[in-house]
Design a protein around this motif. Sequence first.
Motif, PDB file in Angstrom:
ATOM      1  N   LYS A 176       0.835  -1.204   0.000  1.00 41.77           N
ATOM      2  CA  LYS A 176       0.000   0.000   0.000  1.00 41.77           C
ATOM      3  C   LYS A 176       0.867   1.249   0.000  1.00 41.77           C
ATOM      4  CE  LYS A 176      -4.055  -2.015   2.233  1.00 41.77           C
ATOM      5  NZ  LYS A 176      -4.920  -2.030   3.451  1.00 41.77           N
ATOM      6  N   ARG A 177       1.962   1.210   0.741  1.00 34.97           N
ATOM      7  CA  ARG A 177       2.892   2.343   0.743  1.00 34.97           C
ATOM      8  C   ARG A 177       3.526   2.520  -0.632  1.00 34.97           C
ATOM      9  NH1 ARG A 177       4.917   4.379   5.577  1.00 34.97           N
ATOM     10  NH2 ARG A 177       3.376   4.121   7.247  1.00 34.97           N
ATOM     11  N   LEU A 178       3.851   1.417  -1.292  1.00 34.72           N
ATOM     12  CA  LEU A 178       4.393   1.506  -2.647  1.00 34.72           C
ATOM     13  C   LEU A 178       3.422   2.244  -3.564  1.00 34.72           C
ATOM     14  CD1 LEU A 178       5.862  -2.081  -3.239  1.00 34.72           C
ATOM     15  CD2 LEU A 178       7.177   0.034  -3.126  1.00 34.72           C
ATOM     16  N   ASN A 179       2.157   1.949  -3.403  1.00 35.39           N
ATOM     17  CA  ASN A 179       1.133   2.557  -4.257  1.00 35.39           C
ATOM     18  C   ASN A 179       0.901   4.034  -3.949  1.00 35.39           C
ATOM     19  OD1 ASN A 179       0.705   0.119  -5.579  1.00 35.39           O
ATOM     20  ND2 ASN A 179      -0.886  -0.527  -4.150  1.00 35.39           N
ATOM     21  N   GLN A 180       1.411   4.488  -2.816  1.00 35.85           N
ATOM     22  CA  GLN A 180       1.272   5.897  -2.448  1.00 35.85           C
ATOM     23  C   GLN A 180       2.429   6.740  -2.970  1.00 35.85           C
ATOM     24  OE1 GLN A 180       0.807   6.083   1.827  1.00 35.85           O
ATOM     25  NE2 GLN A 180      -0.844   4.584   1.824  1.00 35.85           N
ATOM     26  N   ILE A 181       3.448   6.086  -3.499  1.00 36.06           N
ATOM     27  CA  ILE A 181       4.603   6.808  -4.034  1.00 36.06           C
ATOM     28  C   ILE A 181       4.198   7.602  -5.271  1.00 36.06           C
ATOM     29  CG2 ILE A 181       6.841   6.506  -5.169  1.00 36.06           C
ATOM     30  CD1 ILE A 181       7.347   4.160  -3.265  1.00 36.06           C
ATOM     31  N   GLU A 182       4.549   8.867  -5.277  1.00 33.69           N
ATOM     32  CA  GLU A 182       4.178   9.751  -6.385  1.00 33.69           C
ATOM     33  C   GLU A 182       5.440  10.240  -7.093  1.00 33.69           C
ATOM     34  OE1 GLU A 182       1.784  12.859  -4.810  1.00 33.69           O
ATOM     35  OE2 GLU A 182       0.110  11.529  -4.266  1.00 33.69           O
ATOM     36  N   VAL A 183       5.643   9.720  -8.266  1.00 34.34           N
ATOM     37  CA  VAL A 183       6.786  10.130  -9.087  1.00 34.34           C
ATOM     38  C   VAL A 183       6.315  10.299 -10.525  1.00 34.34           C
ATOM     39  CG1 VAL A 183       8.558   9.034  -7.662  1.00 34.34           C
ATOM     40  CG2 VAL A 183       7.412   7.700  -9.448  1.00 34.34           C
ATOM     41  N   GLU A 184       7.114  10.989 -11.315  1.00 34.54           N
ATOM     42  CA  GLU A 184       6.787  11.152 -12.724  1.00 34.54           C
ATOM     43  C   GLU A 184       6.878   9.803 -13.438  1.00 34.54           C
ATOM     44  OE1 GLU A 184       9.453  14.052 -14.246  1.00 34.54           O
ATOM     45  OE2 GLU A 184       8.594  15.711 -13.084  1.00 34.54           O
ATOM     46  N   ASP A 185       6.197   9.700 -14.558  1.00 32.68           N
ATOM     47  CA  ASP A 185       6.167   8.446 -15.312  1.00 32.68           C
ATOM     48  C   ASP A 185       7.579   7.965 -15.647  1.00 32.68           C
ATOM     49  OD1 ASP A 185       3.453   8.518 -15.189  1.00 32.68           O
ATOM     50  OD2 ASP A 185       3.147   9.167 -17.263  1.00 32.68           O
ATOM     51  N   GLU A 186       8.457   8.897 -15.968  1.00 35.26           N
ATOM     52  CA  GLU A 186       9.835   8.541 -16.323  1.00 35.26           C
ATOM     53  C   GLU A 186      10.524   7.842 -15.143  1.00 35.26           C
ATOM     54  OE1 GLU A 186      14.144  10.718 -17.210  1.00 35.26           O
ATOM     55  OE2 GLU A 186      12.317  11.913 -16.986  1.00 35.26           O
ATOM     56  N   VAL A 187      10.350   8.374 -13.943  1.00 38.60           N
ATOM     57  CA  VAL A 187      10.984   7.804 -12.756  1.00 38.60           C
ATOM     58  C   VAL A 187      10.330   6.471 -12.400  1.00 38.60           C
ATOM     59  CG1 VAL A 187      11.545   8.172 -10.320  1.00 38.60           C
ATOM     60  CG2 VAL A 187      11.554  10.103 -11.919  1.00 38.60           C
ATOM     61  N   ARG A 188       9.050   6.398 -12.598  1.00 33.92           N
ATOM     62  CA  ARG A 188       8.329   5.142 -12.349  1.00 33.92           C
ATOM     63  C   ARG A 188       8.900   4.019 -13.225  1.00 33.92           C
ATOM     64  NH1 ARG A 188       2.778   4.194 -10.694  1.00 33.92           N
ATOM     65  NH2 ARG A 188       2.007   2.201 -11.507  1.00 33.92           N
ATOM     66  N   GLU A 189       9.143   4.329 -14.491  1.00 39.64           N
ATOM     67  CA  GLU A 189       9.723   3.343 -15.404  1.00 39.64           C
ATOM     68  C   GLU A 189      11.126   2.950 -14.959  1.00 39.64           C
ATOM     69  OE1 GLU A 189       9.550   4.911 -19.324  1.00 39.64           O
ATOM     70  OE2 GLU A 189       7.350   5.035 -19.381  1.00 39.64           O
ATOM     71  N   LEU A 190      11.868   3.920 -14.451  1.00 38.72           N
ATOM     72  CA  LEU A 190      13.221   3.626 -13.961  1.00 38.72           C
ATOM     73  C   LEU A 190      13.166   2.674 -12.763  1.00 38.72           C
ATOM     74  CD1 LEU A 190      14.901   7.161 -14.120  1.00 38.72           C
ATOM     75  CD2 LEU A 190      15.378   5.198 -15.601  1.00 38.72           C
ATOM     76  N   ILE A 191      12.192   2.858 -11.891  1.00 33.28           N
ATOM     77  CA  ILE A 191      12.040   1.982 -10.724  1.00 33.28           C
ATOM     78  C   ILE A 191      11.741   0.558 -11.166  1.00 33.28           C
ATOM     79  CG2 ILE A 191      10.585   1.483  -8.721  1.00 33.28           C
ATOM     80  CD1 ILE A 191      10.246   4.520  -8.360  1.00 33.28           C
ATOM     81  N   VAL A 192      10.828   0.412 -12.120  1.00 27.72           N
ATOM     82  CA  VAL A 192      10.465  -0.921 -12.607  1.00 27.72           C
ATOM     83  C   VAL A 192      11.660  -1.592 -13.275  1.00 27.72           C
ATOM     84  CG1 VAL A 192       8.991  -2.209 -14.204  1.00 27.72           C
ATOM     85  CG2 VAL A 192       8.017  -0.351 -12.843  1.00 27.72           C
ATOM     86  N   GLU A 193      12.385  -0.858 -14.094  1.00 26.65           N
ATOM     87  CA  GLU A 193      13.558  -1.423 -14.762  1.00 26.65           C
ATOM     88  C   GLU A 193      14.644  -1.797 -13.757  1.00 26.65           C
ATOM     89  OE1 GLU A 193      13.970  -2.326 -17.963  1.00 26.65           O
ATOM     90  OE2 GLU A 193      11.822  -1.857 -18.050  1.00 26.65           O
ATOM     91  N   GLU A 194      14.776  -0.984 -12.716  1.00 27.08           N
ATOM     92  CA  GLU A 194      15.774  -1.279 -11.676  1.00 27.08           C
ATOM     93  C   GLU A 194      15.413  -2.568 -10.947  1.00 27.08           C
ATOM     94  OE1 GLU A 194      19.362  -0.624  -9.910  1.00 27.08           O
ATOM     95  OE2 GLU A 194      18.451   0.735 -11.389  1.00 27.08           O
ATOM     96  N   ALA A 195      14.118  -2.794 -10.741  1.00 27.66           N
ATOM     97  CA  ALA A 195      13.680  -4.031 -10.087  1.00 27.66           C
ATOM     98  C   ALA A 195      14.036  -5.246 -10.940  1.00 27.66           C
ATOM     99  CB  ALA A 195      12.176  -3.979  -9.823  1.00 27.66           C
ATOM    100  N   LYS A 196      13.832  -5.145 -12.239  1.00 29.79           N
ATOM    101  CA  LYS A 196      14.194  -6.235 -13.136  1.00 29.79           C
ATOM    102  C   LYS A 196      15.696  -6.516 -13.059  1.00 29.79           C
ATOM    103  CE  LYS A 196      10.628  -5.169 -16.611  1.00 29.79           C
ATOM    104  NZ  LYS A 196      10.423  -4.765 -18.018  1.00 29.79           N
ATOM    105  N   ASP A 197      16.488  -5.437 -13.126  1.00 32.84           N
ATOM    106  CA  ASP A 197      17.940  -5.601 -13.074  1.00 32.84           C
ATOM    107  C   ASP A 197      18.377  -6.215 -11.743  1.00 32.84           C
ATOM    108  OD1 ASP A 197      18.138  -4.490 -15.579  1.00 32.84           O
ATOM    109  OD2 ASP A 197      18.715  -2.495 -14.872  1.00 32.84           O
ATOM    110  N   THR A 198      17.667  -5.873 -10.676  1.00 34.49           N
ATOM    111  CA  THR A 198      18.027  -6.383  -9.354  1.00 34.49           C
ATOM    112  C   THR A 198      17.819  -7.885  -9.267  1.00 34.49           C
ATOM    113  OG1 THR A 198      17.465  -4.249  -8.355  1.00 34.49           O
ATOM    114  CG2 THR A 198      17.621  -6.139  -6.875  1.00 34.49           C
ATOM    115  N   PHE A 199      16.759  -8.378  -9.851  1.00 32.69           N
ATOM    116  CA  PHE A 199      16.551  -9.830  -9.887  1.00 32.69           C
ATOM    117  C   PHE A 199      17.686 -10.507 -10.640  1.00 32.69           C
ATOM    118  CE2 PHE A 199      12.093  -9.317  -8.569  1.00 32.69           C
ATOM    119  CZ  PHE A 199      11.982 -10.407  -7.727  1.00 32.69           C
ATOM    120  N   MET A 200      18.123  -9.899 -11.728  1.00 33.06           N
ATOM    121  CA  MET A 200      19.233 -10.480 -12.487  1.00 33.06           C
ATOM    122  C   MET A 200      20.517 -10.488 -11.644  1.00 33.06           C
ATOM    123  SD  MET A 200      18.138 -11.616 -15.278  1.00 33.06           S
ATOM    124  CE  MET A 200      19.777 -12.044 -15.839  1.00 33.06           C
TER     125      MET A 200
END
Length: 289
Positions: A176-200
């Motif tokens: 729920k806290r994750l869903n409250q994070i407010e960032v621009e779309d560009e930063v949101r995409e960076l977060i998602v890509e960083e998560a993918k890289d972290t799994f790798m």
Amino acid sequence: MTLLAVELKESTKYLHAEAGRSKFMKYFFKGEVSPATYGRFLVSLYQIYNALEKALDDHKDNPQLALIYFPEELSRKKPLEEDLEFFNGPDWRQLLTPISPAQQSYISAIQNCASSKHPERLVAHSYVRYLGDLSGGQVLAKRLQKYNDLPEDKGVSFYHFALIEDNDQFKEMFRKRLNQIEVEDEVRELIVEEAKDTFMRNIEIFAEFDSQLEGLPLTKKEQLENLAILEKEKAELAAAKKQQEQEQDSASGSASAGLLASLAPSNLWNSLMGAVRYPAAERVEPVDA
């Protein structure tokens, strides 16, 4: 717009499964990772958490990171130090150098996020590490204890979150806290890509121990079998938790019904005497789903 917690989960689902099918995890589930190898694996975890928790501490005033900043509840450094000493002895810090290539890659990624103009990318590292630990920790701790005949509560501190009473509830609050994070779309995409890289990067950490494990590379069938075992054990733990909660609710309900019935004049004295002797409800330990 898709909720951030949902997007992170869906975007990393295949990588999460891939990490679970790694050769290291195969042997972990079978109890064939030696204490010495596991002790060195803990060194890798310590390097990662040392970097991550320093970065989160440095940016604790960032309004977005503050939403998922729980240093007391989630910090893994102290528990890791306890396990490192258990498996490697009092001189375990000597194992921190040299830093392996996979460790360095992971550490550098965290430091790059922290020093960038978008430190909110650290959200991805918190999501992958902490929710992963809370989700699979119960199963992994049981495996570790079962196959290594460990003394009670020794060598598994990393998987225990002493200040979290219910892992599932905490994970739900974290999402729920994750869903409250407010960032621009560009930063949101960076977060998602960083998560993918972290799994790798986690998969790369596992791979550094492949040479210390016996056997041939996993077949597709073995990968699916290992994943099915993990899901079965998680389901069994969830069912056990649900049964405990039902038994506790049932006991509480029976006690309440008995107390109401005792209000009949002929039974008042006996009922009151019985009421003060109600046993305290047993504490239910959190079991991950």
